[in-house]
Design a protein around this motif. Sequence first.
Motif, PDB file in Angstrom:
ATOM      1  N   ARG A   1       0.591  -0.683   0.240  1.00  0.00           N
ATOM      2  CA  ARG A   1       0.299   0.057   0.102  1.00  0.00           C
ATOM      3  C   ARG A   1       0.765   1.211   0.292  1.00  0.00           C
ATOM      4  NH1 ARG A   1      -2.672  -3.550   4.521  1.00  0.00           N
ATOM      5  NH2 ARG A   1      -0.766  -3.883   4.366  1.00  0.00           N
ATOM      6  N   TRP A   2       0.851   1.959  -1.020  1.00  0.00           N
ATOM      7  CA  TRP A   2       1.794   3.394  -1.445  1.00  0.00           C
ATOM      8  C   TRP A   2       1.473   4.440   0.188  1.00  0.00           C
ATOM      9  CZ3 TRP A   2      -0.161   8.105  -0.598  1.00  0.00           C
ATOM     10  CH2 TRP A   2      -1.632   8.135  -0.391  1.00  0.00           C
ATOM     11  N   TYR A   3       0.569   4.171   1.118  1.00  0.00           N
ATOM     12  CA  TYR A   3       0.388   5.062   1.549  1.00  0.00           C
ATOM     13  C   TYR A   3       0.948   4.262   2.944  1.00  0.00           C
ATOM     14  CZ  TYR A   3      -3.549   1.771   3.015  1.00  0.00           C
ATOM     15  OH  TYR A   3      -4.364   0.438   3.394  1.00  0.00           O
ATOM     16  N   ARG A   4       1.656   3.738   3.257  1.00  0.00           N
ATOM     17  CA  ARG A   4       1.885   2.873   3.886  1.00  0.00           C
ATOM     18  C   ARG A   4       3.799   3.011   3.761  1.00  0.00           C
ATOM     19  NH1 ARG A   4      -1.384   0.793   8.295  1.00  0.00           N
ATOM     20  NH2 ARG A   4      -2.964  -0.117   7.710  1.00  0.00           N
TER      21      ARG A   4
ATOM     22  N   ALA B   1       4.729   5.440   1.894  1.00  0.00           N
ATOM     23  CA  ALA B   1       5.025   6.730   2.084  1.00  0.00           C
ATOM     24  C   ALA B   1       4.613   7.182   3.383  1.00  0.00           C
ATOM     25  CB  ALA B   1       3.336   7.029   1.815  1.00  0.00           C
ATOM     26  N   LEU B   2       3.699   6.543   4.604  1.00  0.00           N
ATOM     27  CA  LEU B   2       4.275   7.206   5.654  1.00  0.00           C
ATOM     28  C   LEU B   2       5.368   6.628   6.746  1.00  0.00           C
ATOM     29  CD1 LEU B   2       3.183   8.879   8.035  1.00  0.00           C
ATOM     30  CD2 LEU B   2       1.105   6.798   9.111  1.00  0.00           C
TER      31      LEU B   2
END
Length: 155
Positions: A76-79, A81-82
């Motif tokens: 997942r890109w948002y994980r 990124a975080l």
Amino acid sequence: MDDVRPGRRVEPAPAALWIMALLALIPFPASALVYGYGPREVSGAALTILLSWAALMIAFLGSVRWGLETREARPRWYRLALSALVSTAALLVLLGRGRLPDTWILGGFVVVFLIQWLFDHQTPQTPARYPILSTMITSGACISLGLALEKALNA
């Protein structure tokens, strides 16, 4: 992968993980104690070690999160990124040294550690032992940073 839902059995972390986590903690209290209670001539170096180690450990924890996410069939890109953003935040806090009061830098590191900790504890599909190890490292770091913050506030 272990299930981390409440009521599930948590497999204990292997001894090697505990040993490495404990060794990674040593610079936190050691440098915080020297900064707070050691000879004045080495307090600046002790604070530099504490802040540098904090940045390295946050980057390490972010890298662990990155690695856990990349095992997924569809990361997942948002994980991802975080994971990178938390490490970047630690670098930015460290770069603030000399431009901002040490109290803000110490407090900033506490905040970044807590954000990373929250991220570690809300992530599904994490081995059950990881949040326990993360809590130990975060607790040791935040207590040490808090001790140094108390010294900086009263200096």
